[in-house]
Design a protein around this motif. Structure first.
Motif, short mmCIF file in Angstrom:
data_model
loop_
_atom_site.label_atom_id
_atom_site.label_comp_id
_atom_site.label_asym_id
_atom_site.label_seq_id
_atom_site.Cartn_x
_atom_site.Cartn_y
_atom_site.Cartn_z
N SER A 171 49.02 30.91 40.95
CA SER A 171 48.15 30.92 39.79
C SER A 171 47.42 32.23 39.52
CB SER A 171 46.87 29.93 40.04
OG SER A 171 46.22 30.33 41.22
N THR A 172 47.26 32.85 38.42
CA THR A 172 46.65 33.98 38.02
C THR A 172 45.22 33.92 37.75
OG1 THR A 172 48.63 34.40 36.64
CG2 THR A 172 46.76 35.92 36.44
N PRO A 173 44.45 34.72 38.53
CA PRO A 173 43.05 34.61 38.52
C PRO A 173 42.55 34.80 37.02
CG PRO A 173 43.76 35.96 40.35
CD PRO A 173 44.91 35.67 39.50
N SER A 174 41.50 34.32 36.80
CA SER A 174 40.80 34.61 35.44
C SER A 174 40.29 35.88 35.50
CB SER A 174 39.61 33.55 35.37
OG SER A 174 40.06 32.42 35.30
N PRO A 175 40.49 36.90 34.13
CA PRO A 175 40.14 38.14 34.17
C PRO A 175 38.59 38.09 34.46
CG PRO A 175 41.19 37.38 32.08
CD PRO A 175 41.17 36.16 33.00
N THR A 176 38.24 39.47 35.29
CA THR A 176 37.02 39.61 35.61
C THR A 176 36.25 40.10 34.50
OG1 THR A 176 37.65 41.58 36.61
CG2 THR A 176 37.60 39.77 38.15
N VAL A 177 34.81 40.07 34.51
CA VAL A 177 34.34 40.87 33.39
C VAL A 177 33.39 41.77 34.06
CG1 VAL A 177 33.75 38.55 32.06
CG2 VAL A 177 32.29 39.02 33.86
N SER A 178 32.85 42.75 33.39
CA SER A 178 32.28 43.87 33.60
C SER A 178 30.82 43.63 33.80
CB SER A 178 32.32 45.01 32.73
OG SER A 178 31.81 44.68 31.40
N ALA A 179 30.16 44.60 34.58
CA ALA A 179 28.90 44.33 34.80
C ALA A 179 27.90 44.68 33.64
CB ALA A 179 28.24 45.21 36.01
N ILE B 20 41.28 51.41 34.07
CA ILE B 20 40.61 50.14 34.24
C ILE B 20 39.59 49.71 32.98
CG2 ILE B 20 38.32 49.31 35.19
CD1 ILE B 20 39.40 50.78 37.96
N THR B 21 39.77 48.52 32.44
CA THR B 21 39.07 48.35 31.17
C THR B 21 37.81 47.42 31.45
OG1 THR B 21 40.55 46.07 31.06
CG2 THR B 21 41.23 48.18 29.90
N GLU B 22 37.68 46.65 32.68
CA GLU B 22 36.68 45.86 32.92
C GLU B 22 36.39 45.94 34.67
OE1 GLU B 22 35.64 42.57 29.78
OE2 GLU B 22 37.34 42.25 31.08
N VAL B 23 35.23 46.09 34.99
CA VAL B 23 35.14 46.17 36.50
C VAL B 23 33.87 45.73 36.82
CG1 VAL B 23 34.60 48.54 36.51
CG2 VAL B 23 35.40 47.48 38.45
N ARG B 24 33.51 45.14 38.05
CA ARG B 24 32.32 44.78 38.71
C ARG B 24 32.41 44.83 40.09
NH1 ARG B 24 32.29 39.32 40.55
NH2 ARG B 24 34.18 38.24 39.78
N SER B 25 31.29 45.03 40.74
CA SER B 25 31.15 45.15 42.16
C SER B 25 31.29 43.67 42.74
CB SER B 25 29.75 45.61 42.63
OG SER B 25 29.64 45.70 43.90
N THR B 26 31.70 43.36 43.54
CA THR B 26 31.85 41.89 44.32
C THR B 26 31.04 41.87 45.82
OG1 THR B 26 34.07 42.10 45.01
CG2 THR B 26 33.76 41.23 42.76
N GLY C 123 31.77 47.72 48.70
CA GLY C 123 32.93 48.41 48.87
C GLY C 123 34.02 47.41 48.19
N ALA C 124 33.67 46.33 47.56
CA ALA C 124 34.52 45.54 46.93
C ALA C 124 34.40 45.58 45.38
CB ALA C 124 34.68 44.27 47.51
N TYR C 125 35.63 45.34 44.52
CA TYR C 125 35.50 45.31 43.11
C TYR C 125 36.53 44.23 42.69
CZ TYR C 125 33.13 49.73 44.21
OH TYR C 125 32.18 50.62 44.66
N ALA C 126 36.14 43.90 41.21
CA ALA C 126 37.36 43.11 40.61
C ALA C 126 37.22 43.38 39.20
CB ALA C 126 37.06 41.72 41.01
N PHE D 36 42.72 42.62 38.64
CA PHE D 36 43.01 43.29 39.83
C PHE D 36 41.78 43.28 40.73
CE2 PHE D 36 40.14 46.34 37.75
CZ PHE D 36 39.35 46.89 38.94
N THR D 37 41.85 43.42 41.88
CA THR D 37 40.76 43.47 42.96
C THR D 37 41.02 44.93 43.77
OG1 THR D 37 42.12 42.32 44.61
CG2 THR D 37 40.30 41.06 43.46
N ALA D 38 39.79 45.52 44.21
CA ALA D 38 40.08 46.69 44.92
C ALA D 38 39.10 46.83 46.18
CB ALA D 38 40.00 48.20 43.89
N LYS D 39 39.40 47.52 47.19
CA LYS D 39 38.63 47.76 48.17
C LYS D 39 38.29 49.43 48.47
CE LYS D 39 39.10 43.19 50.37
NZ LYS D 39 39.67 42.41 51.57
N VAL D 40 37.27 49.61 49.05
CA VAL D 40 36.98 51.23 49.40
C VAL D 40 36.67 51.18 50.99
CG1 VAL D 40 36.94 52.16 47.23
CG2 VAL D 40 34.95 51.49 48.73
N ASP D 41 37.09 52.19 51.66
CA ASP D 41 36.35 52.17 52.70
C ASP D 41 34.95 52.69 53.04
OD1 ASP D 41 36.69 54.92 52.96
OD2 ASP D 41 38.46 55.05 54.01
#
Length: 281
Positions: A32-40, A177-183, A186-189, A220-225
């Protein structure tokens, strides 16, 4: 659907030519494809999460350390995996790549070493199609094949450019990146426009074309150290045509702590035949 890059930066999950791609059965797993995330929103939330602009900037900044060329990486997707290291101080890089599995018509494993000014590749082919490939006996399977730099210059399959050391072109990707939020810490979607991913080396042009307008809003999802450096980037590609939805995952680690690649032993090296260059051109 294949992921491609082993040139101006390394590899993005799989090294495979279009002809070989048609033989390999691993075209990605359904899911399944996750629903697109929305920006903050334009202001900080009550929880103190970054606003959208801050989140995107954090991800843009997270790729800067990659350009220093001292890290380990893994890449996975489209039925393929890769892992390796880049060590700019010694002008060396190494990667092991696996494409397809036991059920594939053609499975491939590669062990690639770059130690400027030299490059070597050890190739292993298996599956019903492998035996039918022309001149398979001339490929010196099991030996490291020394590559003529004049014949792989500009070749994304076999070459390597130490001026462009990012295996997946993450800096280019994060700019899309067109939309992004902190989850979380160090985690984003969010969503990302991957229409420039071929330029980055993360996806081949055919894959992007097959996505059509969906290419502009890939989840997308992303993590930073803890130091704010990119540690993981995952693209959730939606289904396109006859290809099921699939996940492309990239990880980075050991920033500043990678070691030089090891040159293959001289008694395990032969000069690459013309058939090898033909296979990857």
């Amino acid at each position: 659907m294949t992921v491609r890059r082993l040139g101006a930066g390394l590899v993005a999950a799989a090294l495979i030519t279009p002809a070989l791609a048609a033989c390999a059965s691993g075209t990605g797993t359904a899911g399944s494809t996750p629903s697109p995330t929305v920006s903050a929103s334009g202001t900080a939330s009550a929880s103190g999460a970054p606003v959208a602009g801050d989140a995107k900037q954090a991800l843009l900044d997270s790729t800067k350390e990659i350009s220093n060329g001292n890290f380990r990486f893994t890449l996975a997707g489209a039925g393929s995996t890769a892992e390796g290291l880049v060590h700019q101080p010694s002008q060396s890089a190494a990667m092991k790549i696996a494409i397809g599995g036991p059920s594939s018509d053609l499975a491939m494993k590669l062990d690639v070493v770059h130690f400027k000014p030299d490059s070597w590749v050890k190739l292993e082919l298996s599956g019903p199609t492998a035996d039918s490939l022309p001149a398979i006996k001339q490929l010196n399977l099991g030996k490291y094949q020394h590559l003529d730099q004049n014949r792989i210059k500009g070749n994304r399959n076999l070459g390597f450019d130490f001026e462009k050391v990012d295996p997946a072109g993450s800096a280019v990707l994060t700019q899309g990146i067109t939309e992004v939020r902190s989850t979380g810490t160090g985690a984003y979607a969010g969503t990302i426009d991957v229409t420039k991913a071929a330029e980055a080396g993360s996806l081949n042009a055919a894959t992007i074309a097959a996505l059509g307008t969906q290419a502009k809003t890939v989840p997308f999802t992303a993590k930073v150290d803890p130091q704010g450096r990119l540690s993981e980037l995952v693209l959730q590609l939606p289904a396109a045509g006859q290809t099921a939805a699939q996940e492309i995952k990239m990880t980075y680690s050991d920033y500043g702590a990678a070691t030089a690649a090891q040159k293959p032993p001289a008694d395990q090296v032969v000069e690459a035949p013309a058939e090898l260059y033909s296979l990857f051109n």
